[in-house]
Design a protein around this motif. Structure first.
Motif, PDB file in Angstrom:
ATOM      1  N   ASP A 184       1.085  -1.185   0.652  1.00 39.02           N
ATOM      2  CA  ASP A 184       0.000   0.115   0.101  1.00 39.02           C
ATOM      3  C   ASP A 184       0.736   1.382  -0.132  1.00 39.02           C
ATOM      4  OD1 ASP A 184      -1.663  -1.955   1.224  1.00 39.02           O
ATOM      5  OD2 ASP A 184      -2.778  -0.611   2.413  1.00 39.02           O
ATOM      6  N   PHE A 229      -5.173  12.136  -1.306  1.00 37.67           N
ATOM      7  CA  PHE A 229      -4.868  11.718  -0.276  1.00 37.67           C
ATOM      8  C   PHE A 229      -4.114  12.677   0.999  1.00 37.67           C
ATOM      9  CE2 PHE A 229      -1.668   8.994   2.328  1.00 37.67           C
ATOM     10  CZ  PHE A 229      -2.749   7.661   2.007  1.00 37.67           C
ATOM     11  N   THR A 230      -4.976  12.579   2.354  1.00 36.63           N
ATOM     12  CA  THR A 230      -4.313  13.676   2.663  1.00 36.63           C
ATOM     13  C   THR A 230      -3.801  13.618   3.915  1.00 36.63           C
ATOM     14  OG1 THR A 230      -6.861  14.326   2.475  1.00 36.63           O
ATOM     15  CG2 THR A 230      -5.469  15.059   4.283  1.00 36.63           C
ATOM     16  N   GLN A 283      -3.869   2.758  -3.600  1.00 37.45           N
ATOM     17  CA  GLN A 283      -4.459   4.097  -2.848  1.00 37.45           C
ATOM     18  C   GLN A 283      -4.736   5.005  -3.620  1.00 37.45           C
ATOM     19  OE1 GLN A 283      -4.924   3.875   0.495  1.00 37.45           O
ATOM     20  NE2 GLN A 283      -2.463   2.581   0.856  1.00 37.45           N
ATOM     21  N   VAL A 289      -8.944   4.891  -2.271  1.00 37.04           N
ATOM     22  CA  VAL A 289      -9.335   5.810  -2.175  1.00 37.04           C
ATOM     23  C   VAL A 289      -9.315   7.253  -2.916  1.00 37.04           C
ATOM     24  CG1 VAL A 289      -8.024   7.890  -0.336  1.00 37.04           C
ATOM     25  CG2 VAL A 289      -7.204   6.051   0.044  1.00 37.04           C
ATOM     26  N   TRP A 310      -7.122   5.667  11.028  1.00 34.41           N
ATOM     27  CA  TRP A 310      -5.936   5.430  10.829  1.00 34.41           C
ATOM     28  C   TRP A 310      -5.300   6.754  10.944  1.00 34.41           C
ATOM     29  CZ3 TRP A 310      -6.063   9.053   7.569  1.00 34.41           C
ATOM     30  CH2 TRP A 310      -7.666   9.561   6.153  1.00 34.41           C
ATOM     31  N   PRO A 337       1.361   3.152   4.707  1.00 33.02           N
ATOM     32  CA  PRO A 337       0.214   3.060   5.872  1.00 33.02           C
ATOM     33  C   PRO A 337       0.149   2.379   6.582  1.00 33.02           C
ATOM     34  CG  PRO A 337      -0.872   3.847   3.340  1.00 33.02           C
ATOM     35  CD  PRO A 337       0.975   3.177   3.600  1.00 33.02           C
TER      36      PRO A 337
HETATM   37  N1  FO1 Z   1      -7.850   6.758   3.133  1.00 38.04           N
HETATM   38  C1  FO1 Z   1      -8.324   7.952   2.938  1.00 38.04           C
HETATM   39  O1  FO1 Z   1      -9.311   6.943   2.594  1.00 38.04           O
HETATM   40  N2  FO1 Z   1      -8.095   8.865   2.416  1.00 38.04           N
HETATM   41  C2  FO1 Z   1      -7.109   9.114   2.554  1.00 38.04           C
HETATM   42  O2  FO1 Z   1      -6.628  10.609   2.484  1.00 38.04           O
HETATM   43  C3  FO1 Z   1      -6.568   8.719   3.745  1.00 38.04           C
HETATM   44  C4  FO1 Z   1      -4.791   9.599   4.402  1.00 38.04           C
HETATM   45  C5  FO1 Z   1      -4.196   8.922   5.007  1.00 38.04           C
HETATM   46  C6  FO1 Z   1      -3.046   8.967   5.289  1.00 38.04           C
HETATM   47  C7  FO1 Z   1      -1.838   8.393   6.039  1.00 38.04           C
HETATM   48  C8  FO1 Z   1      -2.757   7.267   5.810  1.00 38.04           C
HETATM   49  O3  FO1 Z   1      -2.012   5.881   6.541  1.00 38.04           O
HETATM   50  C9  FO1 Z   1      -3.291   6.122   5.243  1.00 38.04           C
HETATM   51  C10 FO1 Z   1      -4.851   7.238   4.632  1.00 38.04           C
HETATM   52  N3  FO1 Z   1      -5.662   6.561   4.464  1.00 38.04           N
HETATM   53  C11 FO1 Z   1      -6.080   7.291   4.150  1.00 38.04           C
HETATM   54  C12 FO1 Z   1      -5.838   5.067   5.126  1.00 38.04           C
HETATM   55  C13 FO1 Z   1      -5.470   3.880   3.782  1.00 38.04           C
HETATM   56  O4  FO1 Z   1      -5.260   4.559   2.879  1.00 38.04           O
HETATM   57  C14 FO1 Z   1      -5.973   2.550   3.793  1.00 38.04           C
HETATM   58  O5  FO1 Z   1      -7.060   2.414   4.769  1.00 38.04           O
HETATM   59  C15 FO1 Z   1      -5.271   1.749   3.726  1.00 38.04           C
HETATM   60  O6  FO1 Z   1      -3.804   2.168   2.959  1.00 38.04           O
HETATM   61  C16 FO1 Z   1      -5.896   0.227   3.629  1.00 38.04           C
HETATM   62  O7  FO1 Z   1      -5.629  -0.486   4.636  1.00 38.04           O
END
Ligand code: FO1
Length: 313
Positions: A35, A87-88, A150, A154, A65, A46
């Protein structure tokens, strides 16, 4: 010592339960890096970060997360320069990415900087990236696009139909330092209730990890991420069909059949137990797997360890 093959939130909750029943120093998590991505010049990991933040008790309780009590001042300022916010990165979380990226650019490995981050957050579980190589999971869509995981999950909210999940990078990667040794020395190898296709498969697709999982004398015991024919969270229900697997505790057991000695399924799937044992010869236990609170997670971990101990005899 127990090795847990781990993705994000499901694994983090399971690990929190496991450290209620065994000392954290006896737990090694081998964590998915499929990821991971580069964004704003920073390396984002992540699953490693979700596990670290959960175990440290600083995870955002709503999103599950990122950091609790988070702000997004920097992300807002980046919009001034035309940055897309799909992706914030939160302000507190950014410090982790800044530290990690600076160390990586200085020539330090992902495993080393992961250990530094874990120590800084007081996490005693050993977190090992499956590989120090960049090995991203790609999603090939039915409409012919090749997306980073992602971007699929996302940015496009998991909407595109998936033709194939490509683990080509993982298949060329080398296991991270300590991973092979840990799997060989483990008292048990545990598969967290993570997404089989984009969390656990990218770990076992690394050739020396896959080969070691076949060789290890340790019993391999997994927890089903599918309960009552539905996913607990995430997108496994959308991805299992792309590898020809049925969305059920039986379907996932079949998917892992070359690996599993033991399988733990939810009370709601009790009627599948006999079928799994008869068809696959995998010893199966039934318990509450919905880890809404840490006590349930601890009891689940205890059930998994009891089954592993029985299988060692
Ligand atoms: N998930 C989202 O749905 N939107 C985001 O903007 C987002 C940012 C993000 C930043 C850092 C991080 O460690 C994880 C983040 N995630 C975000 C979660 C991530 O994309 C996923 O849920 C996992 O990779 C799936 O396991």
């Amino acid at each position: 010592m127990y090795v847990v093959l781990a993705g994000g939130v499901g694994a983090a909750r399971f690990l929190k339960g496991l450290v209620r029943v065994v000392p954290p120093e006896e737990v090694v998590a081998v964590v998915n890096v499929g990821d991971d991505l580069w964004l704003h010049g920073l390396r984002i990991c992540p699953d490693l970060d979700s596990i670290t933040y959960h175990l440290a008790g600083v995870v955002d309780p709503d999103r599950q997360w990122g950091r609790a009590e988070e702000s997004e001042v920097v992300a807002g300022e980046l919009e001034r320069f035309g940055a897309d916010r799909w992706f914030t990165l939160g302000d507190r979380d950014l410090a982790t990415h800044l530290h990690r990226t600076e160390r990586l650019r200085g020539g330090v490995s992902l495993s080393t900087v992961t250990a530094e981050v874990a120590e800084a957050f007081g996490v005693a579980v050993r977190l090992l990236p499956a590989t120090d190589d960049e090995a991203e999971t790609r999603i090939l869509t039915a409409d012919g696009r090749d997306l980073h995981f992602q971007e699929y999950w996302v940015r496009e909210r998991g909407r595109p139909e998936v033709a194939e999940v490509s683990l080509a990078d993982a298949r060329r990667a080398q296991a991270g330092p300590g991973v092979v040794e840990a799997i060989l020395d483990a008292d048990a190898v545990l598969l967290a209730p993570s997404n089989p296709v984009v969390s656990v498969d990218p770990v076992r697709a690394v050739p020396d990890i896959g080969a070691t999982l076949q060789q290890t004398p340790a019993p391999v015991v997994g927890v089903s991420p599918i309960v009552g024919g539905a996913v607990v969270r995430g997108m496994a229900d959308r991805l299992l069909p792309s590898v020809g697997a049925e969305v059920s505790a039986l379907g996932v057991a079949r998917h892992y059949a070359d690996l599993l000695d033991g399988w733990v399924i939810d009370d709601r799937d009790a009627d599948l137990r006999v079928g799994i044992e008869e068809e696959l010869g995998i010893e199966t236990r039934v318990t509450d797997t919905m880890m809404d609170d840490p006590e349930v997670a601890g009891a689940l971990a205890a059930t998994v360890l009891e089954l592993a101990a029985e299988l060692r005899r």
